[in-house]
Design a protein around this motif. Structure first.
Motif, PDB file in Angstrom:
ATOM      1  N   GLN A   4       1.932 -15.257 -63.160  1.00 39.28           N
ATOM      2  CA  GLN A   4       2.456 -13.610 -63.504  1.00 39.28           C
ATOM      3  C   GLN A   4       3.570 -14.181 -64.336  1.00 39.28           C
ATOM      4  O   GLN A   4       3.490 -13.403 -65.369  1.00 39.28           O
ATOM      5  N   PHE A   5       4.691 -15.034 -63.497  1.00 39.49           N
ATOM      6  CA  PHE A   5       6.070 -15.104 -65.065  1.00 39.49           C
ATOM      7  C   PHE A   5       5.833 -15.714 -65.589  1.00 39.49           C
ATOM      8  O   PHE A   5       6.194 -15.715 -66.999  1.00 39.49           O
ATOM      9  N   ASN A   6       5.050 -16.714 -65.497  1.00 38.84           N
ATOM     10  CA  ASN A   6       4.970 -17.712 -66.551  1.00 38.84           C
ATOM     11  C   ASN A   6       3.618 -16.837 -67.825  1.00 38.84           C
ATOM     12  O   ASN A   6       4.256 -17.215 -69.070  1.00 38.84           O
ATOM     13  N   ALA A   7       3.449 -16.223 -67.653  1.00 38.83           N
ATOM     14  CA  ALA A   7       2.346 -15.360 -68.506  1.00 38.83           C
ATOM     15  C   ALA A   7       3.196 -14.635 -69.700  1.00 38.83           C
ATOM     16  O   ALA A   7       3.192 -14.102 -70.595  1.00 38.83           O
ATOM     17  N   GLY A   8       3.745 -14.218 -68.170  1.00 40.20           N
ATOM     18  CA  GLY A   8       5.032 -13.324 -68.841  1.00 40.20           C
ATOM     19  C   GLY A   8       6.552 -13.954 -70.306  1.00 40.20           C
ATOM     20  O   GLY A   8       6.289 -13.546 -71.388  1.00 40.20           O
ATOM     21  N   VAL A   9       6.545 -14.680 -70.062  1.00 42.19           N
ATOM     22  CA  VAL A   9       7.104 -15.875 -70.367  1.00 42.19           C
ATOM     23  C   VAL A   9       6.708 -15.552 -72.152  1.00 42.19           C
ATOM     24  O   VAL A   9       7.499 -15.983 -72.856  1.00 42.19           O
ATOM     25  N   VAL A  10       5.500 -16.305 -71.248  1.00 42.03           N
ATOM     26  CA  VAL A  10       4.624 -17.123 -72.947  1.00 42.03           C
ATOM     27  C   VAL A  10       3.814 -15.809 -73.677  1.00 42.03           C
ATOM     28  O   VAL A  10       4.234 -15.819 -74.734  1.00 42.03           O
ATOM     29  N   LYS A  11       4.326 -14.874 -73.228  1.00 46.13           N
ATOM     30  CA  LYS A  11       3.552 -13.121 -73.837  1.00 46.13           C
ATOM     31  C   LYS A  11       5.126 -13.309 -74.669  1.00 46.13           C
ATOM     32  O   LYS A  11       5.050 -12.324 -75.954  1.00 46.13           O
ATOM     33  N   VAL A  12       6.095 -13.262 -74.169  1.00 45.13           N
ATOM     34  CA  VAL A  12       7.877 -12.903 -74.765  1.00 45.13           C
ATOM     35  C   VAL A  12       7.928 -13.931 -75.444  1.00 45.13           C
ATOM     36  O   VAL A  12       8.064 -13.436 -76.821  1.00 45.13           O
ATOM     37  N   PHE A  13       7.772 -15.413 -75.461  1.00 42.62           N
ATOM     38  CA  PHE A  13       8.255 -16.234 -76.216  1.00 42.62           C
ATOM     39  C   PHE A  13       6.812 -17.572 -76.343  1.00 42.62           C
ATOM     40  O   PHE A  13       6.750 -18.002 -75.392  1.00 42.62           O
ATOM     41  N   PRO A  14       5.500 -16.640 -77.460  1.00 48.82           N
ATOM     42  CA  PRO A  14       4.489 -17.653 -77.434  1.00 48.82           C
ATOM     43  C   PRO A  14       4.784 -19.200 -77.480  1.00 48.82           C
ATOM     44  O   PRO A  14       5.670 -19.317 -78.498  1.00 48.82           O
ATOM     45  N   ARG A  15       4.219 -19.653 -76.909  1.00 52.30           N
ATOM     46  CA  ARG A  15       4.853 -21.296 -76.853  1.00 52.30           C
ATOM     47  C   ARG A  15       4.246 -22.151 -78.716  1.00 52.30           C
ATOM     48  O   ARG A  15       5.173 -22.429 -78.799  1.00 52.30           O
ATOM     49  N   ARG A  16       3.966 -20.868 -79.596  1.00 46.11           N
ATOM     50  CA  ARG A  16       3.822 -21.890 -80.437  1.00 46.11           C
ATOM     51  C   ARG A  16       4.777 -21.453 -81.580  1.00 46.11           C
ATOM     52  O   ARG A  16       5.117 -22.072 -82.689  1.00 46.11           O
ATOM     53  N   VAL A  17       6.084 -20.575 -80.946  1.00 44.49           N
ATOM     54  CA  VAL A  17       7.496 -19.945 -80.918  1.00 44.49           C
ATOM     55  C   VAL A  17       8.465 -21.313 -80.669  1.00 44.49           C
ATOM     56  O   VAL A  17       9.254 -21.762 -81.155  1.00 44.49           O
ATOM     57  N   ILE A  18       8.275 -21.334 -79.225  1.00 45.98           N
ATOM     58  CA  ILE A  18       9.182 -21.607 -78.804  1.00 45.98           C
ATOM     59  C   ILE A  18       9.445 -23.792 -78.289  1.00 45.98           C
ATOM     60  O   ILE A  18      10.347 -24.289 -78.323  1.00 45.98           O
ATOM     61  N   THR A  19       7.981 -23.437 -78.756  1.00 46.21           N
ATOM     62  CA  THR A  19       7.644 -25.070 -79.077  1.00 46.21           C
ATOM     63  C   THR A  19       8.814 -25.916 -80.215  1.00 46.21           C
ATOM     64  O   THR A  19       9.714 -26.458 -80.149  1.00 46.21           O
ATOM     65  N   PRO A  20       8.366 -25.442 -81.227  1.00 51.44           N
ATOM     66  CA  PRO A  20       8.779 -26.043 -81.970  1.00 51.44           C
ATOM     67  C   PRO A  20      10.711 -25.101 -82.179  1.00 51.44           C
ATOM     68  O   PRO A  20      11.597 -26.219 -82.895  1.00 51.44           O
ATOM     69  N   VAL A  21      10.611 -24.266 -81.478  1.00 48.89           N
ATOM     70  CA  VAL A  21      12.226 -23.587 -82.016  1.00 48.89           C
ATOM     71  C   VAL A  21      13.035 -25.026 -80.921  1.00 48.89           C
ATOM     72  O   VAL A  21      14.569 -25.255 -81.798  1.00 48.89           O
ATOM     73  N   THR A  22      12.506 -25.639 -80.235  1.00 48.30           N
ATOM     74  CA  THR A  22      13.157 -26.227 -78.930  1.00 48.30           C
ATOM     75  C   THR A  22      13.244 -27.701 -79.798  1.00 48.30           C
ATOM     76  O   THR A  22      14.076 -27.470 -79.515  1.00 48.30           O
TER      77      THR A  22
END
Length: 176
Positions: A4-22
């Motif tokens: 549930q925590f991971n789903a919340g993180v992914v909802k706020v910071f989608p992988r398609r955004v956070i991966t290229p930012v990182t």
């Protein structure tokens, strides 16, 4: 709970955004780190490197949390654990030795002040020599002569040199 925590993180910071930012932050931190290593543009580059480094750590943590399942599976491999442990040990050696022997850090200042004769410290801080000797004595650092150093006086008083220098620094304003 963790999913549930991971789903919340992914909802706020989608992988398609956070991966290229990182990835972009890692690239910029690498480039600015290289520039600092070769002493190129140290002023603004250093500030950018420090602040973007903090952003990189935050982005990296979010990236790890959003990919937690893959992350934990990856570290079941011995080579992955050995690689991370090696990097952490190497970083510890560099960071630990740098903290101990920081050439431009406060240790140099404390050492220089500790080695200086009382007469020189009086001139440096623009205070009366006899007043300085009296003030140090009242702080538990008896000074026998104006050519004695704070280090020598501290050793004779059974005090740590750094503590004695701090006592000196905290008393300078009151003597002016």
């Amino acid at each position: 709970m963790a999913s549930q925590f991971n789903a919340g993180v992914v909802k706020v910071f989608p992988r398609r955004v956070i991966t290229p930012v990182t990835g972009a932050l890692a690239l910029v931190i690498g480039i600015s780190g290289g520039m600092l290593f070769f002493h190129l543009g140290e002023g603004l580059v250093k500030v950018a490197h420090e602040w973007l480094g903090l952003l990189f750590v935050a982005a990296m943590l979010i990236h790890i949390l959003s990919n937690w399942k893959a992350f934990t599976q990856h570290f079941r491999q011995t080579t992955a654990r050995a690689g991370v442990l090696s990097v952490l040990l190497l970083a510890g050696v560099f960071l630990g030795s740098g903290a101990i022997s920081q050439p431009g850090g406060p240790n140099v200042i404390y050492s220089a002040l500790g080695d200086a004769p009382i007469a020189s410290l009086a001139v440096l801080f623009k205070v009366d020599e006899s007043l300085l000797i009296k003030e140090l004595g009242s702080r538990g650092i008896p000074v026998a002569a104006n050519d004695q150093s704070i280090r020598d006086a501290a050793v004779l008083a059974g005090m740590n040199e750094r503590h004695a220098v701090k006592q000196l620094l905290s008393s300078v304003d009151s003597m002016r």
